[in-house]
Write an enzyme that holds these catalytic residues in place. Sequence first.
Site, PDB file in Angstrom:
ATOM      1  N   GLU A  24      62.542  47.639  33.331  1.00  0.00           N
ATOM      2  CA  GLU A  24      61.112  47.369  33.584  1.00  0.00           C
ATOM      3  C   GLU A  24      60.942  46.392  34.743  1.00  0.00           C
ATOM      4  OE1 GLU A  24      60.041  45.535  29.893  1.00  0.00           O
ATOM      5  OE2 GLU A  24      60.096  47.399  28.759  1.00  0.00           O
ATOM      6  N   PRO A  25      61.426  46.728  35.924  1.00  0.00           N
ATOM      7  CA  PRO A  25      61.303  45.775  37.038  1.00  0.00           C
ATOM      8  C   PRO A  25      59.871  45.710  37.551  1.00  0.00           C
ATOM      9  CG  PRO A  25      62.167  47.855  37.842  1.00  0.00           C
ATOM     10  CD  PRO A  25      62.047  48.000  36.341  1.00  0.00           C
ATOM     11  N   CYS A  56      36.887  24.101  44.688  1.00  0.00           N
ATOM     12  CA  CYS A  56      36.628  22.686  44.450  1.00  0.00           C
ATOM     13  C   CYS A  56      37.503  22.100  43.351  1.00  0.00           C
ATOM     14  CB  CYS A  56      35.160  22.496  44.136  1.00  0.00           C
ATOM     15  SG  CYS A  56      34.200  22.982  45.569  1.00  0.00           S
ATOM     16  N   TYR A  94      52.256  39.923  41.390  1.00  0.00           N
ATOM     17  CA  TYR A  94      51.543  38.824  40.745  1.00  0.00           C
ATOM     18  C   TYR A  94      50.624  38.111  41.733  1.00  0.00           C
ATOM     19  CZ  TYR A  94      55.152  39.946  37.374  1.00  0.00           C
ATOM     20  OH  TYR A  94      55.975  40.627  36.513  1.00  0.00           O
ATOM     21  N   ARG A 120      49.545  31.789  42.033  1.00  0.00           N
ATOM     22  CA  ARG A 120      50.896  31.335  41.710  1.00  0.00           C
ATOM     23  C   ARG A 120      51.184  29.879  42.108  1.00  0.00           C
ATOM     24  NH1 ARG A 120      55.152  33.182  43.205  1.00  0.00           N
ATOM     25  NH2 ARG A 120      56.127  33.224  41.175  1.00  0.00           N
TER      26      ARG A 120
HETATM   27  N1  LLP Z   1      58.788  43.569  31.045  1.00  0.00           N
HETATM   28  C1  LLP Z   1      58.076  42.695  30.324  1.00  0.00           C
HETATM   29  C2  LLP Z   1      57.968  42.896  28.872  1.00  0.00           C
HETATM   30  C3  LLP Z   1      57.458  41.599  30.951  1.00  0.00           C
HETATM   31  O1  LLP Z   1      56.772  40.733  30.226  1.00  0.00           O
HETATM   32  C4  LLP Z   1      57.577  41.437  32.355  1.00  0.00           C
HETATM   33  C5  LLP Z   1      56.935  40.308  33.032  1.00  0.00           C
HETATM   34  C6  LLP Z   1      58.309  42.393  33.079  1.00  0.00           C
HETATM   35  C7  LLP Z   1      58.918  43.442  32.395  1.00  0.00           C
HETATM   36  C8  LLP Z   1      58.473  42.332  34.566  1.00  0.00           C
HETATM   37  O2  LLP Z   1      59.197  41.211  34.959  1.00  0.00           O
HETATM   38  P1  LLP Z   1      59.625  41.038  36.510  1.00  0.00           P
HETATM   39  O3  LLP Z   1      60.630  42.116  36.830  1.00  0.00           O
HETATM   40  O4  LLP Z   1      58.412  41.155  37.323  1.00  0.00           O
HETATM   41  O5  LLP Z   1      60.204  39.675  36.546  1.00  0.00           O
HETATM   42  N2  LLP Z   1      52.806  35.835  36.628  1.00  0.00           N
HETATM   43  C9  LLP Z   1      54.161  35.385  36.745  1.00  0.00           C
HETATM   44  C10 LLP Z   1      55.157  36.414  36.226  1.00  0.00           C
HETATM   45  C11 LLP Z   1      54.902  36.811  34.801  1.00  0.00           C
HETATM   46  C12 LLP Z   1      55.874  37.848  34.286  1.00  0.00           C
HETATM   47  C13 LLP Z   1      55.471  38.342  32.948  1.00  0.00           C
HETATM   48  N3  LLP Z   1      56.266  39.394  32.416  1.00  0.00           N
HETATM   49  C14 LLP Z   1      54.454  35.004  38.189  1.00  0.00           C
HETATM   50  O6  LLP Z   1      53.541  35.087  39.023  1.00  0.00           O
HETATM   51  O7  LLP Z   1      55.552  34.569  38.513  1.00  0.00           O
END
Ligand code: LLP
Length: 419
Positions: A275-276, A344, A373, A315
């Site tokens: 799940e990237p 603000c 994100y 972020r």
């Molecule tokens: N699978 C699940 C169940 C997840 O909760 C997430 C991310 C992913 C896959 C994907 O993860 P990635 O490959 O993108 O690392 N808003 C935060 C990141 C929150 C990630 C939440 N879950 C940021 O801006 O860094």
Amino acid sequence: MEGFSYRDGVLQAEDVPLPRIADAVGTPVYVYSLGRLTAQARAFRAGLAELDDPHLAFAVKANPNLAVLRALGREGYGADVVSGGELARALAAGIAPADIVFSGVGKTRDELVQGLDAGIGQFNLESEEEGFELSALASERGKTAPCALRVNPDVDARTHDKISTGRRDTKFGVPIDRAAATFATLARAPGLRMRGLAVHIGSQLAELGPLEDAYTRLGELMAALRASGETISHADLGGGLGVAYRPGESFPSAEDYGAMVARVARGWNVRLMFEPGRFIAAEAGVLLTRIIRVKQDAESPPFVVVDAAMNDLARPALYGAWHELAAVAPTGERGRAHIVGPVCETGDTFAMNRDCDVLAAGDLAVFLTAGAYGATMASSYNSRALVPEVLVNGGRFTVVAERIEPAAMLAAERVPEWL
Ligand code: LLP
């Protein structure tokens, strides 16, 4: 950054000079490179070449734009969704229901029904309670829901606390010491076909060690379940692979990751699922902004006030995250500045004491590595517009999400007649 490069001193997205997009669409605006997005999707797949037919589901939360999902669907990606809204987007983008995985700790009854009605490929259950609820809903409808149990492996992902999900004290998954019992219980519940295990320990991981620990624990649990007669045909290894936001940072490559997975999962005899999110989308996008003005201060670096703010790119304010800032038409002069938005509150700060291109009022600049994100976390705080998105393909660009103006939001509000 492939996808974004300088030509004749002006930053381009593929073959489109960014000033053209700023003139046509205004700023702030997210700009994505289709070429870079596709290249990342292929790089991730290539990294897993040693594995037999892995299932790749893009984590929609990272970038839910419909055009982005369509492009990734064409690259053979399914979707990992965490809400009814994301499910609807994945379906609208043409992703086959069978390639959709529904994750999330708080799927509502309505969302579970939406998943059942769509006939999605897998529900990643996060608790016994959720499993019983889905069991009842599926049974009432004469359906069987394919499910994996998300396990909390109690591993520290060594990333930012707010995006770390694999420690016992977080809300995610079933604690690993209880997972075998929960799996066995749910495997006997009507309407469910418990087929696998899932794990996701966090995001923006800089090292493979914590992932390897989590996968190793998952493998041990799988062996124990099989020894007690359960059938496991799938293992969902989540997302989490980090990307470099600062020059000089180094992160494991997709090949390093794939080699580790191949080693740990040897002999598992399951279909591996992934799940990237960030790895696919982050480097495919920038946030294009215009400098409103530069506030000079005799005693400290100037405040460069840009027209993007924490509501457009959250972020830095949320996690103290670093996004490189680059001038669209750099003069070659560098200097130190504080980079802030117009909102603000002091939290609306992109960078303090940043060594960057010298910028003047009216100049264009980009925050890099903003394709994941970014727009997805935007809000309208301070009654600002919802930021638009543009997709570039070679010399063409299209607005793939319009700017939603404050007037449109105002039009959706009502003053009660009794007021
Ligand atoms: N699978 C699940 C169940 C997840 O909760 C997430 C991310 C992913 C896959 C994907 O993860 P990635 O490959 O993108 O690392 N808003 C935060 C990141 C929150 C990630 C939440 N879950 C940021 O801006 O860094």
